[in-house]
Design a protein around this motif. Structure first.
Motif, short mmCIF file in Angstrom:
data_model
loop_
_atom_site.label_atom_id
_atom_site.label_comp_id
_atom_site.label_asym_id
_atom_site.label_seq_id
_atom_site.Cartn_x
_atom_site.Cartn_y
_atom_site.Cartn_z
N PRO A 166 67.88 27.41 42.81
CA PRO A 166 68.29 28.55 42.67
C PRO A 166 68.69 28.67 44.74
O PRO A 166 67.57 28.23 45.42
CB PRO A 166 67.47 29.68 42.14
CG PRO A 166 67.25 28.91 40.47
CD PRO A 166 66.43 27.28 41.62
N HIS A 167 69.35 29.51 44.86
CA HIS A 167 69.61 29.53 46.55
C HIS A 167 67.84 30.46 46.90
O HIS A 167 67.41 29.71 47.72
CB HIS A 167 70.67 30.06 46.49
CG HIS A 167 70.49 31.01 47.80
ND1 HIS A 167 71.24 30.12 48.86
CD2 HIS A 167 70.11 32.07 48.90
CE1 HIS A 167 71.48 30.43 50.44
NE2 HIS A 167 70.62 32.00 50.45
N GLY A 168 67.09 31.41 46.10
CA GLY A 168 65.67 31.99 46.07
C GLY A 168 64.98 30.63 46.32
O GLY A 168 63.75 30.80 47.51
N SER A 169 65.04 29.92 45.59
CA SER A 169 63.42 28.66 45.34
C SER A 169 64.23 27.94 47.02
O SER A 169 62.89 27.15 47.49
CB SER A 169 63.92 27.52 44.68
OG SER A 169 63.63 28.84 43.35
N GLN A 170 65.11 27.25 47.22
CA GLN A 170 65.34 26.75 48.41
C GLN A 170 65.17 27.30 49.98
O GLN A 170 64.46 26.66 50.27
CB GLN A 170 67.18 25.95 48.72
CG GLN A 170 68.05 25.71 47.37
CD GLN A 170 69.25 25.91 47.76
OE1 GLN A 170 69.46 25.24 49.01
NE2 GLN A 170 70.19 25.44 46.56
N LEU A 171 65.36 28.55 49.77
CA LEU A 171 64.94 29.35 50.63
C LEU A 171 63.63 29.20 51.23
O LEU A 171 62.30 29.23 52.34
CB LEU A 171 65.51 30.53 50.88
CG LEU A 171 66.88 30.97 51.33
CD1 LEU A 171 67.40 32.60 50.90
CD2 LEU A 171 67.21 30.26 52.59
#
Length: 214
Positions: free
Chosen positions: A126-131
Motif C-alpha cells: 500500500p502507498h502508505g506502507s511504502q512511505l
C-alpha cells in the motif's frame, strides 16, 4: 489459565506428513488461512535472532512468501534484527497458531533477497506502507511521535497518492533457508505430537523425520 488441547483429525502421525516440509507447511497454512479460520493473521510469525555476543531478541513480522527454498520477510536493513543477521545469520521462526492448537517452529539461516525481488514486492505494498519505509529509521531512537508524523507528512506531500515511491536502499527482504521444521500439534494431557523434519547434507537436500517427546 490452562488449556486442554484437543487435536484436529485425531492428531499428527508420521503417515500423515508430506514428503517435503514445505508441502506440509502449505497444507497447514491453507487451513490456517481458510475462510472461518480463528487466526486473524496466519502469516504472522515470531522471528528470533541473536547478535555477535549471543544476546537474543524476538519480534513479530509478516511472512510475505514461501517456496521450497524457504520463508521470506521484509524489513529495514538498519533494524535490530538486520544488524543481528549481519553478525549472525542463524535465525528461528515461530508460527503460534494457538487457536488451532498448532505451532510451526523453524530454524535455519537468513540471507538477503535479490534487489529485483525486493523491488517487485515493494511496489505491491500500500502507498502508505511504502512511505512508512522511508519515514521510519527502524529500531533507532526517535525524539517524539510528532517528529515521526512530521517525517511521514513531508513524504506524503512529496509523493502523493498515485505517484511512484522509490524503493529505499536501506530496505529489503530476507529468505530463511530452513535446517529444521517442526510441526507441533496439541494433544490432551500435554502429550502433544511433535514431528520435526531435519535437512540432511548432500547435493540434493533430503529430509529426515523425527518424533520428539512433548
Amino acid at each position: 489459565m490452562r488449556e486442554q488441547y484437543r487435536a484436529q483429525d485425531g492428531g499428527l502421525l508420521e503417515g500423515d506428513l508430506a514428503l517435503h516440509p514445505m508441502e506440509q507447511f502449505t497444507r497447514w497454512f491453507k487451513q490456517a488461512a481458510a475462510p472461518g479460520s480463528p487466526l486473524p493473521e496466519p502469516n504472522a510469525m515470531v522471528v528470533s535472532t541473536a547478535d555477535a555476543e549471543g544476546r537474543p531478541s524476538s519480534r513479530t513480522v509478516l511472512l510475505k512468501s514461501y517456496d521450497d527454498a524457504g520463508f521470506v520477510f521484509y524489513t529495514n536493513y538498519g533494524s535490530r534484527k538486520a544488524r543481528d543477521l549481519s553478525a549472525n545469520p542463524h535465525v528461528a521462526l515461530l508460527f503460534p497458531w494457538h487457536p488451532m492448537g498448532r505451532q510451526i517452529l523453524v530454524t535455519g539461516t537468513a540471507e538477503r533477497t535479490s534487489r529485483a525481488e525486493t523491488e517487485a514486492y515493494f511496489h505491491t505494498r500500500p502507498h502508505g506502507s511504502q512511505l512508512g519505509a522511508w519515514a521510519s529509521a527502524q529500531s533507532s531512537v526517535v525524539a517524539s511521535r510528532e517528529d515521526l508524523d512530521a517525517r511521514y507528512a513531508e513524504l506524503a506531500a512529496r509523493h502523493p497518492q498515485g505517484t511512484a515511491v522509490p524503493v529505499p536502499p536501506h530496505w529489503g527482504g530476507y529468505r530463511v533457508t530452513p535446517q529444521t521444521i517442526e510441526f507441533w500439534q496439541g494433544r490432551e494431557n500435554r502429550l502433544h505430537d511433535r514431528l520435526r523434519y531435519v535437512r540432511e547434507p548432500g547435493p540434493t537436500p533430503t529430509w529426515l523425520v523425527e518424533r520428539l517427546s512433548p
